[in-house]
Structures are given as structure tokens and as C-alpha cells.
Design an enzyme around this catalytic site. Structure first.
Site, mmCIF file in Angstrom:
data_model
loop_
_atom_site.group_PDB
_atom_site.id
_atom_site.type_symbol
_atom_site.label_atom_id
_atom_site.label_comp_id
_atom_site.label_asym_id
_atom_site.label_seq_id
_atom_site.Cartn_x
_atom_site.Cartn_y
_atom_site.Cartn_z
ATOM 1 N N HIS A 27 0.568 -1.821 -0.045
ATOM 2 C CA HIS A 27 0.032 -0.144 -0.374
ATOM 3 C C HIS A 27 0.858 1.205 0.229
ATOM 4 O O HIS A 27 0.968 1.941 0.928
ATOM 5 C CB HIS A 27 -0.683 -0.324 0.968
ATOM 6 C CG HIS A 27 -1.746 1.057 0.927
ATOM 7 N ND1 HIS A 27 -3.317 0.886 1.619
ATOM 8 C CD2 HIS A 27 -2.223 2.135 0.786
ATOM 9 C CE1 HIS A 27 -4.083 2.256 1.290
ATOM 10 N NE2 HIS A 27 -3.129 2.796 1.357
ATOM 11 N N GLU A 53 -2.566 -1.381 -2.988
ATOM 12 C CA GLU A 53 -3.870 -0.539 -2.735
ATOM 13 C C GLU A 53 -3.898 0.697 -3.170
ATOM 14 O O GLU A 53 -2.432 0.957 -2.571
ATOM 15 C CB GLU A 53 -3.922 -1.519 -1.418
ATOM 16 C CG GLU A 53 -4.004 -2.616 -0.983
ATOM 17 C CD GLU A 53 -4.114 -3.198 0.439
ATOM 18 O OE1 GLU A 53 -4.157 -3.690 1.166
ATOM 19 O OE2 GLU A 53 -3.720 -2.293 1.461
ATOM 20 N N HIS A 67 -7.360 -6.315 7.314
ATOM 21 C CA HIS A 67 -7.374 -5.449 8.533
ATOM 22 C C HIS A 67 -7.203 -6.197 10.135
ATOM 23 O O HIS A 67 -8.047 -6.532 10.324
ATOM 24 C CB HIS A 67 -7.916 -4.408 8.566
ATOM 25 C CG HIS A 67 -7.192 -2.669 8.716
ATOM 26 N ND1 HIS A 67 -7.387 -2.457 10.045
ATOM 27 C CD2 HIS A 67 -6.411 -2.295 7.779
ATOM 28 C CE1 HIS A 67 -6.340 -1.932 9.716
ATOM 29 N NE2 HIS A 67 -5.966 -1.239 7.938
#
Length: 248
Positions: free
Chosen positions: A43, A75, A196
Site C-alpha cells: 500500500h 492498494e 485488517h
């Protein structure tokens, strides 16, 4: 079986604390992929506080040249710079996340219908390039139909609220919400990802209660466990937590 994608952001964050080339993000990608991870996730953020743009190019080349059966997932927030970075590297999957640049980490999903002007063109460009699109969403069964309508292939259910309340009645409530959201996504023709704050402790119950999950992306938890057991063994343990039977 549910695929395990290892998020390498925390490896990059540790490296960036010193002006040194270690720990190597590419080297650690080799370790987790050789250990049986199904892919790697990064990310990159505009300030490059962990994953750098150069890491994205290096990892894309690694997966393409050495691990062609593995998945590379990028991401990020779909601004022009991020979209161009993704198109230049052509990962298997892009996950659009509604991050503010100053956020420490992702903490909410898209209001897909309200973000049509932000998402529609980047999704079209990804699809034209043959890149699978996943949208990061909250545990809300009303959102998946909007994601399907705008052209997403998958949704990634934000599991942070569950991870933070695991083992409590509130955690059970989040499991129920994720369950109905997953059913709604499947009914809308979408594939379900999740991620997450998933850990070795909460992952088995999550997998038992939430159906249709094709992929989990795990970074912080698996990196913390890797400090104790090494990254290769951590990958093995997370695959077992996903319900996979591994050979000795």
C-alpha cells in the site's frame, strides 16, 4: 481455499527507519512466497513512509519473473499518481482504498455510490488494462450492489472493528454484519476479500462465520508474529489458521 496475501508495509517501515537497504522488501517477499503465501500486498502512500514507488516496480518484476503463479496486489487511493503507478506495473489486482494521505492506516471503507466521480474512471482504466479491481468496504450489506454496478470485481471487507473487539459481544456483532455483507456481495456477483487486524487468534472464527472469502490480506499481525517465529513459520501458521492442511 482462501488465499493468503502478505502485506509488506511493516517490513518497509522498519527498513525506512535507517538509511540502509535492510530488511529487504524484495528479500522478504521471496521468504513469504517460498513459504507458501499465495501473494504479496503493498500500500504505497504519497509520502513513501513505508512502501516506496521503487519497491512497487521491484516487487512487480519479482512476481512476474520468479513467481508467475503468485498474486501481486497494490492498494491505495485512486488519485492520478497512484493510477499511473498501478498501470505501469500491471499487478494482478488493485484494491482502491478511501485513504486520506495523513491517515496512519486504513480505517473505513468506500461510500461507493457517493464516490462515483472518484471511482468510475480509475475502475474503467484498470479493467481496460486487464487488472482486477477490488473496493475496500465497510460491513454493510447495502454497499456490494453499488460496487458491482460501478464495475468492481471484488470487495475487501474491512475487518478492523472485528479485530479490535474480538472475544466480546461487540465482536460477535461485527461477525454477524460481515456475514450478511459477504452474502450480499456474493449475491451481487462479487468475489470477497477481507483484511485488517486479522490474527492467528481471531482468524479461525472469522473463517468459520464469514462465508465466501476468497482472499485475506494480512500485514501487521503476521509481521508481529514473525518477530517471534520467523516469517516463513508465520506464513505456515496463518495458512493453518485459514484451514489448510500443510505437508511437513
Amino acid at each position: 481455499m482462501t488465499a493468503l496475501s502478505v502485506n509488506l508495509n511493516k517490513v518497509a517501515l522498519l527498513r525506512n527507519q535507517r538509511d540502509l537497504p535492510w530488511p529487504s522488501v524484495v528479500g522478504m517477499a521471496r521468504v513469504v512466497l517460498d513459504a507458501g503465501a499465495d501473494g504479496v500486498t503493498v500500500h504505497p502512500r504519497p509520502d513513501e513512509r513505508h512502501i516506496r514507488r521503487s519497491d512497487v516496480y521491484d516487487l512487480a518484476a519479482l512476481v512476474r519473473n520468479e513467481y508467475p503463479t503468485k498474486e501481486f496486489n497494490i492498494e491505495g487511493y485512486p488519485d492520478d499518481g497512484f493510477v499511473e503507478l498501478v498501470l505501469a506495473n500491471k499487478p494482478d489486482q488493485v484494491t482502491f482504498v478511501p485513504d486520506d494521505p495523513n491517515q496512519a492506516t486504513s480505517d473505513h471503507g468506500w461510500d461507493v455510490k457517493g464516490s462515483h466521480n472518484i471511482l468510475a474512471d480509475p475502475i474503467r482504466r484498470m479493467k481496460d488494462a486487464g487488472i482486477r479491481v477490488s473496493l475496500f468496504i465497510d460491513e454493510d450489506p447495502n454497499i456490494p450492489p453499488d460496487a458491482a454496478e460501478i464495475g468492481a470485481d471484488r470487495v475487501e471487507i474491512y475487518t478492523g472493528p472485528f479485530g479490535g473487539t474480538f472475544g466480546t459481544p461487540e465482536g460477535d456483532h461485527h461477525l454477524q454484519r460481515m456475514q450478511v455483507t459477504s452474502h450480499a456481495a456474493s449475491a451481487a456477483g462479487l468475489v470477497i476479500n477481507a483484511g485488517h487486524d486479522l490474527t492467528l487468534e481471531n482468524l479461525p472464527e472469522f473463517m468459520e462465520r464469514v462465508p465466501h472469502v476468497a482472499e485475506v490480506s494480512i500485514g501487521h499481525g503476521i509481521t508481529a508474529d514473525a518477530l517471534l517465529m520467523g516469517f516463513a513459520e508465520a506464513v505456515r501458521q496463518y495458512q493453518i489458521a485459514l484451514g489448510k492442511q500443510l505437508s511437513e
